[in-house]
Enzyme design. Structure first.
Site, mmCIF file in Angstrom:
data_model
loop_
_atom_site.group_PDB
_atom_site.id
_atom_site.type_symbol
_atom_site.label_atom_id
_atom_site.label_comp_id
_atom_site.label_asym_id
_atom_site.label_seq_id
_atom_site.Cartn_x
_atom_site.Cartn_y
_atom_site.Cartn_z
ATOM 1 N N GLU A 9 5.308 4.739 3.682
ATOM 2 C CA GLU A 9 4.735 6.060 3.403
ATOM 3 C C GLU A 9 4.612 6.869 4.619
ATOM 4 O O GLU A 9 4.726 8.121 4.957
ATOM 5 C CB GLU A 9 3.710 6.022 2.502
ATOM 6 N N ASP A 119 2.803 0.687 0.232
ATOM 7 C CA ASP A 119 1.603 0.129 -0.064
ATOM 8 C C ASP A 119 1.601 -0.792 -1.468
ATOM 9 O O ASP A 119 2.486 -0.519 -2.325
ATOM 10 C CB ASP A 119 0.166 0.999 -0.106
ATOM 11 N N TYR A 327 -5.227 -4.601 4.139
ATOM 12 C CA TYR A 327 -5.022 -3.090 3.306
ATOM 13 C C TYR A 327 -6.648 -2.731 2.799
ATOM 14 O O TYR A 327 -7.288 -3.722 2.367
ATOM 15 C CB TYR A 327 -4.259 -3.499 1.993
#
Length: 876
Positions: A9, A119, A327
């Site tokens: 991304e 993600d 994350y």
């Protein structure tokens, strides 16, 4: 063998991953989402004449039906999703992403494989799916790779075992998006019609606002109650100071409620003998907290660092993309076995065996943790905040917080010796508590928060006598419920099961952007319009505004992600109930429909026509409006009076200040809620019930009130030459002329500058409107020149001017727009050129259009001449 394409991304993530993959991989970024539902309606509404022709021979009932169908079709087009036909979606490439998409398509065409490395949550899964859909080609070429941290080992392991797209996760994201879209697009117009223009509603955001509104009302309804506490300063036999609190009288809790009771106790205590009657010593421990999940990181960053939720997530995103932390959107406290093993070795080496528990500490996660991977932790525990490269100072602080929490969570408990001493004095019992740290354990790394109980008590024993030095009685008042901070609101949302780690930050951001709440000194205050909208939605959409219903819907989204339920079936069930409520809400109030925005009438007379004025609430604030506004046009009175907030700013961070402010406010004569005070002028102050407009209580206070003198900037009025000064109205700050006969105003732009003088509308009676008997006038707005109906606001018809129209009436145009008359009036195909405005460049340009969309031909004005660009497909 060709190369493989890897798509992520963000450019930062691409840069980090590129370090760990060999020359056989090309790593590119999509720069976030590339495809979404349309940002605005893409088709023009039929003109009035065309619509009239299509229903000319139809019956009244048929006309109504056709009208409803036409409105529904327009709404579906605008929403981009059709809840009436299987939730078909009209996804479109996001504006500005055309070049990114074209590059990815070109690279993918020549690649052997395409790795989608977005993600690992549902949002990332959806981005991966959209990328596959727009790039196209053989689906077998696509591989899905997910990783919890961007380290060399994690990346290489992920690419060794790629998987496939998780369509259940994609569908869960789509279901959330579609529900939010339907609620926003279908309820907002109802609020415009019933309450006030410019309002909006959201499926989860409106519930979050409800929490703040309820807290606001709890505070306004709260009546502070007086109480006292009494501390006794004593001396032990060896002359040590010993302070105790009077805790009981005759064995029952003692809390004087007024000065008389407090002074009576002081009198009795002054005469009493003080003797230690009980001493309790016991060892206590304090265990470390779990490693951070999204919500607890946001709360800790707010409490310890003063960061807002949005800032915390932005910094965490950068740390993750640089490979420093795992994350950051997770609700799992799990830690990988490898991470725990490495950490235990680190603790032993740097702190010693005494700080290492015999077995790893294990923490529980809530059921159905959505991103059930790992807690937020450093990717490498040996990397401290001082070792970070290319990160700003605030990111260093956040990393240190995450690092400390991670290390502390696997350390031994802190150990204390806790002591409680009780002293008898006549019929009263006094107490003191203390705690001595014996072993710091986890607190060596992460400083504990909360009340500091670490104080050493004198070594007194039962039977010892104490000498009274003085008594210290103090008056207090009970405090209202605390206002929510961003972090506290996230904690409440999490507790109620509303929202998920990936949505907390957007919820907090959205409710502030909509103007229903404001944040002052990091505390939330509900605005009056936020209260009204909450009430209206609560009355007509009880499911939508129900906390448990919203939480159950989150659980259903979890079930969709797990593949346990069909996503469109969940949407159908939701929409059936929602559309039923919406249909009722659209009815007249007498039929159970949404109530209109209520006006509370006062005895204040209109300065223009002497009719009574009413308290009105708009999206811009509270003001007085003449009751004659609802009369026929010839009799109508549009007079309004702005209500300025009473002088004085409450510092809610100071102890007891909000309590003091509540005590100072007048109480409503009808419901006893605290009243809000507004200055009408220097002779009158208006007190309005905090429950307005649900309660019609108000008080007009007359007297001498000081209106703060003007100390701000001035500009010369472009109409009469007088000074213009900064004023604050219900639409915000603006510059207003000091000459009462002039009444000229100018806007304050977002950058703080005063807007240039407004051009007077230019009338074009030769250009009739299509949907009314009015004609067009040329106006100059924030979006440049446009034609608007001469009878606005009765008719709101607008359109862009054509170059040929401006050429035809060039003599009427202001000097600064004369250059537009020299623009090309047509493209090579003969299509008429339309005048448009670029917000980015802040200048006009001309282009031709086909069915409302740019044809590819345009011209811009540079250095005194028009430069044409022709990107039409058939351009020669």
């Amino acid at each position: 063998m060709g190369k493989s394409l890897v798509i992520v991304e963000s450019p930062a993530k691409a840069k980090t991953i590129n370090k760990y993959l060999g020359k056989d991989f090309i790593v590119k970024s999509s720069v976030g989402h590339v495809r979404d539902l349309p940002t605005a309606g893409q088709t023009a509404t039929p003109t009035g004449k065309a619509a009239a022709a299509s229903t000319k021979k139809a019956s009244t009932t048929d006309k109504e039906q056709q009208k409803r169908e036409k409105e529904r079709a327009a709404l579906i087009k605008k929403m981009g999703v059709d809840p009436y036909h299987g939730w078909q979606a009209n996804y479109q490439i996001l504006p500005g992403k055309e070049k990114v998409v074209a590059e990815l398509q070109k690279l993918a065409k020549d690649a052997d494989s395409v790795y989608l490395a977005t993600d690992l949550d549902r949002e990332g899964e959806a981005i991966a799916w959209h990328l596959r859909e727009i790039i196209g080609g053989d689906e077998k070429r696509y591989k899905r790779v997910v990783f919890n941290e961007i380290t060399k080992n994690a990346i290489q392991q992920a690419f060794k075992q790629p998987g496939e797209l998780n369509m259940d996760g994609v569908n869960a994201q789509q279901a959330r998006r579609f529900m939010d879209r339907v609620v926003g697009f279908m309820v907002s117009p109802l609020l415009w019609k019933k309450v006030a223009r410019g309002l909006s509603a959201g499926r989860v955001q409106s519930v979050a606002v409800k929490l703040l509104v309820e807290r606001e009302r709890e505070i306004k309804a709260f009546v502070p109650e007086e109480f006292w506490d009494i501390n006794a300063d004593t001396l032990t036999a060896d002359k040590q100071d010993f302070r105790l609190l009077v805790a009981q009288k005759d064995g029952l809790a003692f809390k004087p409620v007024n000065e008389t009771e407090a002074l009576a106790a002081v009198a009795a205590l002054n005469k009493a003998q003080y003797e230690v009657c009980k001493r309790e010593d016991k060892p206590t421990t304090s265990k470390p907290s779990a490693p951070f999940i999204t919500s607890t990181l946001q709360q800790a960053a707010s409490t310890r660092l003063g960061y807002g939720v949005k800032k915390t997530m932005m910094l965490a995103q950068r740390l993750y993309e640089a490979g420093y932390i795992t994350y950051m959107r997770t609700d799992s406290t799990n830690l990988s076995a490898e991470a725990v093993e490495n950490l235990r070795g680190y603790i032993t080496k740097h702190y010693g065996e005494a700080y290492l528990p015999s077995q790893p500490n294990v923490y529980g996660s809530k059921q159905n943790a959505q991103e059930a991977h790992e807690a937020i932790r450093p990717s490498d525990v040996t990397v401290t905040a001082d070792d970070l490269e290319g990160m700003e100072a605030d990111a260093h602080k956040l990393y240190a917080l995450i690092w400390n929490q991670f290390v502390a969570c696997q350390m031994t408990p802190a150990q204390y010796d806790s002591t409680t001493v009780s002293v008898k004095a006549a019929e009263y019992t006094l107490k003191a508590k203390g705690r001595i740290l014996k072993f710091d354990g986890w607190t060596r790394v992460q400083r504990p928060l909360g009340k500091n109980e670490d104080q050493i008590l004198p070594p007194v024993k039962v039977g010892d006598s104490l000498k009274l030095v003085s008594l210290d009685p103090k008056q207090h008042f009970t405090k209202p419920p605390a206002r929510y901070t961003e972090a506290a609101l996230v904690k409440e949302l999490e507790k109620r099961g509303i929202g998920r780690p990936s949505t907390y930050a957007s919820i907090i951001s959205t409710i502030q952007d909509r103007g229903y709440v404001k944040v002052d000194q990091r505390r939330f205050f509900a605005e009056k319009m936020g209260e009204i909208v909450t009430d209206r939605l609560d009355e007509n959409f009880d499911d939508l505004m129900n906390y448990d219903f919203t939480a159950r819907m989150e659980e259903k989204l979890d079930q969709i992600a797990e593949g346990e339920v069909n996503w469109t079936a969940v949407l159908d069930e939701f929409f059936a109930d929602f559309s039923r409520d919406l249909e009722t809400a659209e009815q007249d109030e007498s039929l159970g429909g949404m109530k209109p925005n209520h006006i509370v009438m006062t005895n204040i007379l209109c300065p223009t026509c002497s009719r009574p004025m009413g308290i009105r609430t708009a999206s811009t604030g509270v003001f007085l409006g003449c009751s004659g506004y609802g009369l026929p046009p010839k009799e109508r009175c549009k007079t309004t009076i702005n209500l300025g907030d009473e002088e004085g700013v409450i510092n809610v961070l100071e102890e007891d200040v909000e309590t003091a402010a509540l005590r100072a406010k007048k109480r409503c004569p009808i419901c006893e809620t605290a009243m809000d005070a507004y200055l009408i002028d220097d002779k009158r102050k208006l007190h309005v019930c905090g429950n307005n407009p649900n309660c019609e209580g108000f008080i007009v206070e007359e007297g001498e009130f000081k209106v703060k003198g003007y100390e701000g900037p001035t500009v010369e009025c472009d109409k009469c030459g007088s000074d213009m000064v900064l004023k604050n109205g219900r639409f915000g700050k603006y510059m207003g002329c000091t000459n009462d006969a002039c009444k000229n105003t100018r806007k304050i732009l977002k950058n703080g500058e005063v807007a240039p003088p407004k051009e007077e509308p230019v009338h074009f009676p030769e250009l009739p409107c299509e949907n009314s008997d009015a004609y067009f006038v040329l106006r100059d707005g924030a979006s440049g020149l446009f034609f608007a109906a001469s009878n606005f606001p009765k008719s709101r018809e607008t359109r862009a001017p054509l170059v040929e129209e401006l050429k035809r009436f060039a003599e009427r145009l202001p000097e600064k727009y004369q250059y537009l008359t020299s623009a090309p009036a047509h493209d090579p195909d003969g299509l008429p050129a339309v005048v448009r405005f670029s917000r980015k460049e802040k200048e006009h340009y001309v282009r031709t259009e086909t069915e409302g969309k740019p044809s590819g031909w345009m011209a811009v004005y540079q250095e005194g001449k028009w430069l044409v660009t022709d990107k039409r497909k058939n351009a020669k």
